[in-house]
Design a protein around this motif. Structure first.
Motif, short mmCIF file in Angstrom:
data_model
loop_
_atom_site.label_atom_id
_atom_site.label_comp_id
_atom_site.label_asym_id
_atom_site.label_seq_id
_atom_site.Cartn_x
_atom_site.Cartn_y
_atom_site.Cartn_z
N THR A 1 -16.55 -8.78 12.16
CA THR A 1 -16.39 -7.44 11.58
C THR A 1 -16.33 -7.57 10.06
O THR A 1 -15.25 -7.60 9.47
N PRO A 2 -17.48 -7.67 9.39
CA PRO A 2 -17.50 -8.00 7.97
C PRO A 2 -17.21 -6.85 7.02
O PRO A 2 -17.08 -7.08 5.82
N VAL A 3 -17.11 -5.62 7.50
CA VAL A 3 -16.89 -4.49 6.59
C VAL A 3 -15.52 -3.88 6.81
O VAL A 3 -15.14 -3.55 7.94
N ALA A 4 -14.76 -3.72 5.73
CA ALA A 4 -13.51 -2.97 5.75
C ALA A 4 -13.62 -1.93 4.64
O ALA A 4 -14.07 -2.23 3.54
N ALA A 5 -13.21 -0.70 4.94
CA ALA A 5 -13.38 0.39 3.98
C ALA A 5 -12.06 1.12 3.74
O ALA A 5 -11.16 1.09 4.57
N ILE A 6 -11.99 1.78 2.59
CA ILE A 6 -10.84 2.60 2.25
C ILE A 6 -11.33 3.96 1.77
O ILE A 6 -12.30 4.05 1.02
N LEU A 7 -10.67 5.01 2.23
CA LEU A 7 -11.01 6.37 1.87
C LEU A 7 -9.93 6.95 0.98
O LEU A 7 -8.73 6.80 1.26
N SER A 8 -10.34 7.64 -0.07
CA SER A 8 -9.36 8.36 -0.87
C SER A 8 -8.77 9.48 -0.04
O SER A 8 -9.33 9.91 0.98
N ARG A 9 -7.63 9.96 -0.47
CA ARG A 9 -6.98 11.07 0.24
C ARG A 9 -7.90 12.28 0.32
O ARG A 9 -7.98 12.96 1.35
#
Length: 268
Positions: free
Chosen positions: A145-153
């Motif tokens: 699982t090579p992708v980790a993402a973060i979303l702004s509020r």
């Protein structure tokens, strides 16, 4: 010089552990990332020629066309990107495998008549990309699982919070982001989350519900206990603008008054 202010969705990617690989390997993985991203846009029924693409040395910045819904940068784009990088890693040697951190934000940016873009949304994007919770999530999952993402509020509330198809709240973990003077609540799309691929599976299933990595859950939920609103900390209003400069060995996110030049690259 005439300029307009346009609301745009933004996606930034950074290759984890890119330093020390040498110039040839870095060029190779940069090419892999670009190809995987544009192939993923195609698979998500998006035309890559409509996006402004900026190579940042060890990653990239993608500026969506005006009017594109923010949710289109999440599903199926992120699972598609994960699937392609996973397939690359399956056949690559250790020096050219990729783990990717991705950050998503949206806001009003300034675009002048020459195509230069600037504005505070780029600063938020840079802080999210450099945040400890995202770095932990990128390292916590297995190689599959090579992708980790973060979303702004802002992105989270207007996509996941609005119940867009394919976006399950259980797929995201709240995290408190603190980078320099910036403090905000954000949400992680971590390896093994239901919206993402099953770790170690032969086919990626964006709707599958799998167990999350215990360490990623513990770290992210611990970070989420004392979040704040999505505003840079400090008593004075922010007046700086964000620009991005690419170098041969990485990306410099400089907070000052300046422009970011983004060109539209046609696919060959």
């Amino acid at each position: 010089m005439n300029a307009t202010y346009e609301y745009r969705a933004l996606l930034a990617c950074d290759i984890a552990g890119s330093a020390g690989r040498g110039e040839q390997r870095l060029q190779r993985i940069r090419g892999v990332l670009r190809a995987a991203l544009f192939d993923s846009l195609d698979a998500a029924d998006l035309d890559g020629r409509d996006f402004a693409y900026f190579d940042t040395g060890d990653g990239c910045l993608l500026v969506a066309p005006a009017g594109l819904p923010k949710a289109r940068l999440l599903v199926p784009l992120l699972p598609e990107l994960n699937a392609r990088l996973r397939e690359h890693n399956r056949h690559a040697d250790q020096g050219t495998r990729l783990r990717l951190r991705a950050a998503l934000h949206a806001g009003e940016i300034r675009v002048d008549e020459e195509g230069a873009a600037s504005g505070a949304p780029f600063e938020v994007l840079a802080r999210l990309l450099d945040s400890a919770p995202l770095r932990q999530a990128a390292l916590a999952g297995p190689d599959g699982t090579p992708v980790a993402a973060i979303l702004s509020r802002h992105v989270y509330e207007e996509t996941v919070g609005h119940g867009h198809a394919g976006l399950d709240t259980d797929a995201f973990t709240a995290a408190d982001v603190r980078v320099k003077e910036y403090a905000a609540r954000a949400w992680l799309w971590y390896p093994g989350s239901p919206v993402g691929p099953r770790a170690g599976s032969d086919r990626e299933d964006a709707g599958s519900r799998t167990c999350t990595d215990a360490k990623a859950n513990a770290d992210a939920r611990s970070d989420a206990r004392s979040g704040s609103g999505e505003q840079p900390a400090g008593p004075e209003p922010r007046t700086a603008e964000q620009s991005v400069h690419a170098t041969g060995h990485g990306t410099v996110f400089a907070v000052h008054r300046g422009d970011q030049y983004i060109r539209h690259d046609d696919r060959s």
